[in-house]
Write a protein that holds these residues in place. Structure first.
Motif, mmCIF file in Angstrom:
data_model
loop_
_atom_site.group_PDB
_atom_site.id
_atom_site.type_symbol
_atom_site.label_atom_id
_atom_site.label_comp_id
_atom_site.label_asym_id
_atom_site.label_seq_id
_atom_site.Cartn_x
_atom_site.Cartn_y
_atom_site.Cartn_z
ATOM 1 N N GLN A 69 78.335 105.903 39.089
ATOM 2 C CA GLN A 69 79.415 106.856 38.388
ATOM 3 C C GLN A 69 79.094 106.243 36.867
ATOM 4 O OE1 GLN A 69 83.337 107.827 40.000
ATOM 5 N NE2 GLN A 69 82.742 106.614 41.906
ATOM 6 N N GLU A 70 79.250 105.126 36.648
ATOM 7 C CA GLU A 70 78.996 104.619 35.363
ATOM 8 C C GLU A 70 77.939 104.940 34.668
ATOM 9 O OE1 GLU A 70 79.565 100.373 35.598
ATOM 10 O OE2 GLU A 70 81.781 100.605 35.884
ATOM 11 N N GLU A 71 76.478 105.045 35.306
ATOM 12 C CA GLU A 71 75.491 105.322 34.794
ATOM 13 C C GLU A 71 75.071 106.786 34.654
ATOM 14 O OE1 GLU A 71 72.895 103.688 37.803
ATOM 15 O OE2 GLU A 71 72.809 101.552 37.212
ATOM 16 N N VAL A 72 75.744 107.511 35.572
ATOM 17 C CA VAL A 72 75.750 109.177 35.261
ATOM 18 C C VAL A 72 76.622 109.544 34.182
ATOM 19 C CG1 VAL A 72 76.395 111.357 36.625
ATOM 20 C CG2 VAL A 72 75.047 109.661 37.718
ATOM 21 N N ARG A 73 77.699 108.835 34.039
ATOM 22 C CA ARG A 73 78.518 109.200 32.954
ATOM 23 C C ARG A 73 77.823 108.946 31.447
ATOM 24 N NH1 ARG A 73 83.854 110.183 32.469
ATOM 25 N NH2 ARG A 73 84.234 109.690 34.348
ATOM 26 N N LYS A 74 77.177 107.848 31.591
ATOM 27 C CA LYS A 74 76.604 107.402 30.316
ATOM 28 C C LYS A 74 75.383 108.093 29.995
ATOM 29 C CE LYS A 74 74.290 103.159 28.501
ATOM 30 N NZ LYS A 74 74.016 101.696 28.620
ATOM 31 N N LYS A 94 59.434 126.301 44.059
ATOM 32 C CA LYS A 94 60.615 127.044 44.440
ATOM 33 C C LYS A 94 61.932 126.728 43.654
ATOM 34 C CE LYS A 94 58.910 128.899 48.865
ATOM 35 N NZ LYS A 94 59.101 129.162 50.148
ATOM 36 N N PHE A 95 62.241 125.329 43.614
ATOM 37 C CA PHE A 95 63.614 124.999 43.167
ATOM 38 C C PHE A 95 63.271 124.439 41.674
ATOM 39 C CE2 PHE A 95 64.443 124.613 47.557
ATOM 40 C CZ PHE A 95 65.686 124.687 47.615
ATOM 41 N N ASP A 96 62.113 124.191 41.352
ATOM 42 C CA ASP A 96 61.651 123.369 40.162
ATOM 43 C C ASP A 96 62.296 122.147 39.883
ATOM 44 O OD1 ASP A 96 60.277 123.472 37.616
ATOM 45 O OD2 ASP A 96 61.932 124.268 36.379
ATOM 46 N N ARG A 97 62.627 121.804 41.006
ATOM 47 C CA ARG A 97 63.166 120.272 41.239
ATOM 48 C C ARG A 97 62.556 119.477 42.149
ATOM 49 N NH1 ARG A 97 66.355 119.993 36.687
ATOM 50 N NH2 ARG A 97 67.728 122.043 36.363
ATOM 51 N N MET A 98 63.090 118.218 42.350
ATOM 52 C CA MET A 98 62.892 117.455 43.679
ATOM 53 C C MET A 98 63.691 117.967 44.666
ATOM 54 S SD MET A 98 62.287 113.453 42.080
ATOM 55 C CE MET A 98 60.901 112.901 41.307
ATOM 56 N N THR A 99 63.467 117.615 45.844
ATOM 57 C CA THR A 99 64.383 117.980 47.033
ATOM 58 C C THR A 99 64.820 117.219 47.879
ATOM 59 O OG1 THR A 99 62.501 119.098 47.909
ATOM 60 C CG2 THR A 99 63.680 120.573 46.638
ATOM 61 N N PHE A 100 65.710 117.323 48.693
ATOM 62 C CA PHE A 100 65.975 116.645 49.783
ATOM 63 C C PHE A 100 66.530 117.376 50.713
ATOM 64 C CE2 PHE A 100 70.000 116.016 47.381
ATOM 65 C CZ PHE A 100 70.817 116.556 48.627
ATOM 66 N N GLU A 101 66.374 117.001 52.150
ATOM 67 C CA GLU A 101 66.794 117.884 53.108
ATOM 68 C C GLU A 101 68.013 117.356 54.140
ATOM 69 O OE1 GLU A 101 63.100 118.834 55.486
ATOM 70 O OE2 GLU A 101 62.316 119.847 53.758
ATOM 71 N N SER A 125 67.522 116.918 39.934
ATOM 72 C CA SER A 125 66.466 116.297 38.595
ATOM 73 C C SER A 125 66.022 114.838 39.057
ATOM 74 C CB SER A 125 67.547 116.169 37.520
ATOM 75 O OG SER A 125 68.174 117.466 37.205
ATOM 76 N N THR A 126 64.828 114.674 38.444
ATOM 77 C CA THR A 126 63.875 113.490 38.595
ATOM 78 C C THR A 126 64.853 112.405 38.288
ATOM 79 O OG1 THR A 126 63.078 113.879 36.273
ATOM 80 C CG2 THR A 126 61.677 114.800 38.230
ATOM 81 N N GLY A 127 65.654 112.182 37.228
ATOM 82 C CA GLY A 127 66.016 111.163 36.797
ATOM 83 C C GLY A 127 67.377 110.767 37.852
ATOM 84 N N LEU A 128 67.822 111.522 38.789
ATOM 85 C CA LEU A 128 68.735 111.274 39.731
ATOM 86 C C LEU A 128 68.224 110.587 41.128
ATOM 87 C CD1 LEU A 128 70.825 114.412 39.501
ATOM 88 C CD2 LEU A 128 71.207 112.276 38.497
ATOM 89 N N LEU A 129 66.769 110.512 41.046
ATOM 90 C CA LEU A 129 66.153 110.005 42.358
ATOM 91 C C LEU A 129 66.761 108.549 42.754
ATOM 92 C CD1 LEU A 129 63.978 110.306 44.550
ATOM 93 C CD2 LEU A 129 62.551 109.295 43.102
ATOM 94 N N PRO A 130 67.225 107.737 41.768
ATOM 95 C CA PRO A 130 67.861 106.642 42.302
ATOM 96 C C PRO A 130 69.115 106.677 43.107
ATOM 97 C CG PRO A 130 67.079 106.267 39.955
ATOM 98 C CD PRO A 130 66.863 107.862 40.427
ATOM 99 N N TYR A 131 69.789 107.589 42.844
ATOM 100 C CA TYR A 131 70.843 107.918 43.668
ATOM 101 C C TYR A 131 70.781 108.682 44.833
ATOM 102 C CZ TYR A 131 72.030 106.752 38.692
ATOM 103 O OH TYR A 131 71.912 106.200 37.514
ATOM 104 N N ILE A 132 69.736 109.108 45.420
ATOM 105 C CA ILE A 132 69.456 110.022 46.444
ATOM 106 C C ILE A 132 68.906 108.850 47.541
ATOM 107 C CG2 ILE A 132 68.397 112.025 47.356
ATOM 108 C CD1 ILE A 132 70.293 112.685 45.002
ATOM 109 N N LYS A 133 69.565 108.863 48.430
ATOM 110 C CA LYS A 133 68.919 107.777 49.492
ATOM 111 C C LYS A 133 68.982 108.408 51.002
ATOM 112 C CE LYS A 133 68.909 104.412 46.560
ATOM 113 N NZ LYS A 133 67.741 103.601 45.933
#
Length: 329
Positions: free
Chosen positions: A307-312, A273-280, A234-242
């Motif tokens: 974890q705190e942010e995702v939970r929130k 194809k995913f209807d999402r942002m992607t990483f490889e 999901s687009t909102g999870l981009l900050p956690y994908i590095k």
């Protein structure tokens, strides 16, 4: 009474021993389960895949591979019949030579044609001689010779305008024939097709003896020594994908297979194809167990702050420990 007491002591020892005998993995299991992680859906793609496209058309003289064959970069895939191309080249060269001879006839001295450059040269000489005549360096007789040359050039040009048109037309024909000759030479040079990468032949759709057209897809070459796992998020999870972040990969295969890898490419544009942002994630393909289209679950662990942010922001049930992201695949 003594017997009961003995059983009590043995039971306590067993409990104590069992507690002390936990492996490090067992000790960490509870901690891991209590952490929040992200689980994504993914799919396997070839590490590299290239289509072989025919550069030129012609008749297939030989096809050197079959579906499933392993090839190295530079191996020959097919060859066209070159004899027809060579005959066309010979005919075109003869055509150019013939046109050049006709052009030479019209532009030679016997043709009586005076070219435009010749008129311009005689005009220049006439101006130069006129200047010298005005300064008294040459006599009128000498100057008249240059004047006559200029007049003759103009007269010859006027009376041979039809011949000029013929020469210009011949020149255009020669130029067109030379371009066609270069195309034929290009066809000859590219009459053989070669593998562009190491890999396996797939989707081969040509046969010896048939005619193929330019720009036709002949086959694909697939490299499966390494594969790419693409996962959607999901687009909102981009900050956690590095880039460089380690992920756990679980594949739906028989036998089941799991491994770890590191993110090496992030695409912030939504993949249809995913209807999402992607990483490889690129990983070695052990025993070619992973094929294109193999499904995967990709788990990403988070920092304490993450974890705190995702939970929130993402977990509706605050007791959940896994944020699952579905994709269209």
């Amino acid at each position: 009474m003594i017997k009961i007491f003995t059983y009590f002591i043995l039971g306590a020892l067993i409990v104590t021993f069992t507690s002390c005998a936990k492996t490090q993995e067992q000790k960490e299991l509870k901690t891991i389960d209590n952490n929040i992680s992200i689980r994504l859906e993914g799919s396997v793609y070839a590490g590299e895949k290239q289509d072989i496209i025919s550069s030129v058309g012609g008749f297939l003289k030989n096809v050197y591979v079959k579906n499933g064959d392993k090839v190295r970069k530079g191996d020959k895939i097919y060859s066209l019949d070159k004899e027809i191309i060579k005959l066309d080249i010979k005919n075109k060269e003869e055509q150019i030579a013939s046109l050049e001879k006709i052009k030479d006839y019209y532009t030679g001295r016997s043709s009586g044609i005076t070219s435009i450059p010749a008129i311009n040269a005689s005009a220049y000489e006439l101006k130069r001689v006129a200047y010298l005549r005005s300064m008294g360096y040459i006599n009128s007789f000498e100057a008249n010779k240059y004047k006559k040359n200029y007049i003759n050039a103009l007269y010859a040009n006027k009376n041979n305008s039809g011949k000029y048109e013929k020469v210009e037309n011949l020149q255009r024909q020669i130029q067109t024939a030379k371009i066609e000759l270069e195309k034929l030479k290009y066809n000859l040079k590219h009459a053989d097709a070669y593998a562009s990468i190491d890999g396996y032949i797939s989707d081969l759709n040509i046969n010896k003896g048939e005619s193929i057209a330019p720009s036709r897809k002949v086959c694909s070459i697939v490299d499966l020594d390494k594969v790419i796992v693409k996962a959607g998020f999901s687009t909102g999870l981009l900050p956690y994908i590095k880039n460089g972040k380690e992920v756990h990969l679980y594949f739906v295969t028989t036998p089941p297979y799991n491994t770890y890898g590191k993110i090496d490419k992030i695409n912030p544009i939504v993949d249809p194809k995913f209807d999402r942002m992607t990483f490889e994630v690129k990983i070695p393909n052990k025993n070619y167990l992973l094929q294109e289209g193999t499904r995967a679950l990709v788990t990403i662990s988070l920092s304490k702050k993450g974890q705190e942010e995702v939970r929130k922001y993402f977990l509706q049930n605050k007791r959940d420990t896994v944020l699952e992201i579905k994709s269209k695949i």
